[in-house]
Design an enzyme around this catalytic site. Structure first.
Site, PDB file in Angstrom:
ATOM      1  N   MET A  30      43.284   6.719 -28.396  1.00  0.00           N
ATOM      2  CA  MET A  30      44.455   6.610 -29.284  1.00  0.00           C
ATOM      3  C   MET A  30      44.185   5.586 -30.392  1.00  0.00           C
ATOM      4  SD  MET A  30      47.780   7.266 -26.960  1.00  0.00           S
ATOM      5  CE  MET A  30      47.935   5.630 -26.283  1.00  0.00           C
ATOM      6  N   LEU A  33      40.604   0.500 -31.614  1.00  0.00           N
ATOM      7  CA  LEU A  33      39.492   0.434 -30.664  1.00  0.00           C
ATOM      8  C   LEU A  33      39.068  -0.999 -30.364  1.00  0.00           C
ATOM      9  CD1 LEU A  33      37.364   3.403 -32.036  1.00  0.00           C
ATOM     10  CD2 LEU A  33      39.214   3.427 -30.343  1.00  0.00           C
ATOM     11  N   HIS A  37      36.823   0.755 -25.372  1.00  0.00           N
ATOM     12  CA  HIS A  37      36.595   2.075 -25.969  1.00  0.00           C
ATOM     13  C   HIS A  37      35.122   2.235 -26.368  1.00  0.00           C
ATOM     14  CE1 HIS A  37      40.956   1.376 -27.196  1.00  0.00           C
ATOM     15  NE2 HIS A  37      41.042   2.532 -26.563  1.00  0.00           N
ATOM     16  N   ASP A 152      42.317   2.964 -16.746  1.00  0.00           N
ATOM     17  CA  ASP A 152      43.441   3.869 -16.493  1.00  0.00           C
ATOM     18  C   ASP A 152      43.053   4.746 -15.306  1.00  0.00           C
ATOM     19  OD1 ASP A 152      45.222   3.337 -19.004  1.00  0.00           O
ATOM     20  OD2 ASP A 152      43.188   3.494 -19.749  1.00  0.00           O
ATOM     21  N   GLN A 155      44.961   7.976 -14.560  1.00  0.00           N
ATOM     22  CA  GLN A 155      44.635   8.987 -15.573  1.00  0.00           C
ATOM     23  C   GLN A 155      43.275   9.619 -15.281  1.00  0.00           C
ATOM     24  OE1 GLN A 155      45.291   8.425 -19.982  1.00  0.00           O
ATOM     25  NE2 GLN A 155      43.147   7.884 -19.919  1.00  0.00           N
ATOM     26  N   SER A 187      43.095  -4.101 -23.706  1.00  0.00           N
ATOM     27  CA  SER A 187      44.062  -3.028 -23.957  1.00  0.00           C
ATOM     28  C   SER A 187      44.657  -3.231 -25.336  1.00  0.00           C
ATOM     29  CB  SER A 187      45.186  -3.079 -22.913  1.00  0.00           C
ATOM     30  OG  SER A 187      46.284  -2.300 -23.350  1.00  0.00           O
TER      31      SER A 187
HETATM   32  P1  AMP Z   1      43.510   4.726 -25.025  1.00  0.00           P
HETATM   33  O1  AMP Z   1      43.080   4.566 -26.437  1.00  0.00           O
HETATM   34  O2  AMP Z   1      44.281   3.579 -24.475  1.00  0.00           O
HETATM   35  O3  AMP Z   1      44.153   6.084 -24.756  1.00  0.00           O
HETATM   36  O4  AMP Z   1      42.174   4.742 -24.164  1.00  0.00           O
HETATM   37  C1  AMP Z   1      41.154   5.659 -24.441  1.00  0.00           C
HETATM   38  C2  AMP Z   1      40.104   5.577 -23.373  1.00  0.00           C
HETATM   39  O5  AMP Z   1      39.595   4.233 -23.325  1.00  0.00           O
HETATM   40  C3  AMP Z   1      40.645   5.884 -21.969  1.00  0.00           C
HETATM   41  O6  AMP Z   1      39.662   6.613 -21.257  1.00  0.00           O
HETATM   42  C4  AMP Z   1      40.817   4.506 -21.382  1.00  0.00           C
HETATM   43  O7  AMP Z   1      40.736   4.477 -19.971  1.00  0.00           O
HETATM   44  C5  AMP Z   1      39.648   3.769 -22.002  1.00  0.00           C
HETATM   45  N1  AMP Z   1      39.880   2.321 -21.968  1.00  0.00           N
HETATM   46  C6  AMP Z   1      40.962   1.647 -22.447  1.00  0.00           C
HETATM   47  N2  AMP Z   1      40.840   0.329 -22.186  1.00  0.00           N
HETATM   48  C7  AMP Z   1      39.662   0.171 -21.528  1.00  0.00           C
HETATM   49  C8  AMP Z   1      38.971  -0.948 -20.978  1.00  0.00           C
HETATM   50  N3  AMP Z   1      39.466  -2.188 -21.038  1.00  0.00           N
HETATM   51  N4  AMP Z   1      37.785  -0.727 -20.362  1.00  0.00           N
HETATM   52  C9  AMP Z   1      37.273   0.523 -20.271  1.00  0.00           C
HETATM   53  N5  AMP Z   1      37.879   1.616 -20.769  1.00  0.00           N
HETATM   54  C10 AMP Z   1      39.055   1.446 -21.388  1.00  0.00           C
END
Ligand code: AMP
Length: 289
Positions: A30, A33, A37, A152, A155, A187
């Site tokens: 989303m 980054l 990410h 997540d 998810q 996050s």
């Molecule tokens: P999002 O942009 O929050 O939808 O996350 C996109 C992807 O990045 C998802 O697969 C999340 O699980 C992963 N992600 C988000 N935060 C982290 C993190 N701190 N460590 C590893 N992967 C992450």
């Protein structure tokens, strides 16, 4: 790195790469980054010849009172970071490209058992939104591998299940949680925290570590461990939503003596809802980020 905004353009680009024999890796995000990410992108490069990332703040997975409009959007920095990490193609569609008739879709993908518990219980419809967009993005990109973060965990588990149940021809690869030095899982929502809240936020990870440590050491009083973790969170100024010990693969209630577990928690700190988890193997002295 090329940026495209239409489904037709993604398909054309990927078709061309695939006819040259390239293996496609996909990282859906989303945006906004951070290092978590980018770790997905780095891992994707180890498994694929061509890495495709997407940035789409998916309205379908936000509840009516959630932060859809406030969700941080940083497209220029995101593009630069993706390019730096070797992504070849960015799909960054407008909402109208993905949902031309609005979000009142005729068709949705739902994984009820896994989507209704834990975060799904307090965010009704959230995981239907996730399952639907991930299916649609898989259909657009047609990746060989897709990368998801353990951050997540629910998810990740739900997507693995969906891919298996619907025989979607993609391999799901999970990537460890990237953390700040003090343990807080990275996050995009961390930036909602006030400086005082940010200082208290690592207590969530510490509570999980303590719980996981007890489980690893063989303490099997799950109710006590969960109650202590909740208390620790309350003392740290959190409003806990849930703290749960579940089977690592199914996210179901663990059988007595089951060794592969995950401790998951969601808690509010001020107006920010934080989630985190730690997977562990009982008596093996091992936890996974
Ligand atoms: P999002 O942009 O929050 O939808 O996350 C996109 C992807 O990045 C998802 O697969 C999340 O699980 C992963 N992600 C988000 N935060 C982290 C993190 N701190 N460590 C590893 N992967 C992450």
């Amino acid at each position: 790195m090329e940026t495209v905004t239409t489904i037709a353009a993604v398909r054309a680009k990927i078709h061309a790469a695939r006819s040259g024999g390239a293996r496609i890796g996909f990282v859906p995000t989303m945006g906004n980054l951070h290092a978590g990410h980018l770790a997905l992108v780095d891992t994707a490069r180890q498994h694929a010849d061509l890495v495709v990332a997407s940035i789409f703040v998916n309205p379908l997975q936000f509840g009516p009172l959630e932060d859809l409009d406030a969700y941080p959007r940083t497209p220029d920095a995101d593009r630069a970071a993706l390019e730096d990490h070797g992504a070849a193609l960015l799909f960054a569609p407008e909402v109208t490209e993905i949902y031309p008739e609005g979000t009142a879709l005729q068709t949705r993908v739902s994984v009820p058992g896994l989507g209704d518990v834990l975060c799904g219980a307090s965010r009704p419809g959230h995981f239907d939104g996730v399952a639907t967009i991930v299916t649609k993005l898989f259909n657009v990109v047609g990746p060989d591998v897709a990368l998801f973060g353990r951050k997540d965990f629910q998810q990740l588990t739900l997507i693995r299940r969906m891919v298996q149940d619907l025989a979607i021809p993609v391999t799901i690869i999970d990537v460890p949680t990237a953390r700040a030095e003090d343990g807080l899982a990275l996050s995009s929502r961390n930036q909602y925290l006030t400086p005082g809240e940010r200082a208290r936020a690592p207590a969530l990870y510490r509570a999980l570590e303590r719980a996981a440590g007890r489980l690893v050491a063989g303490d099997n009083d799950h109710a006590r461990i969960v109650a202590d973790a909740r208390e620790e969170l309350l003392a740290g100024g959190f409003e806990p939503d849930y703290v749960e010990i579940r089977s690592r693969d199914s996210l179901g209630q663990p059988e007595p003596g089951e060794p592969e577990l995950v401790v998951l928690a969601a808690a509010r700190l001020g107006r920010t809802r934080l989630i985190d988890n730690l997977a562990l193997t009982v008596n093996a002295g091992r936890t996974q980020p």
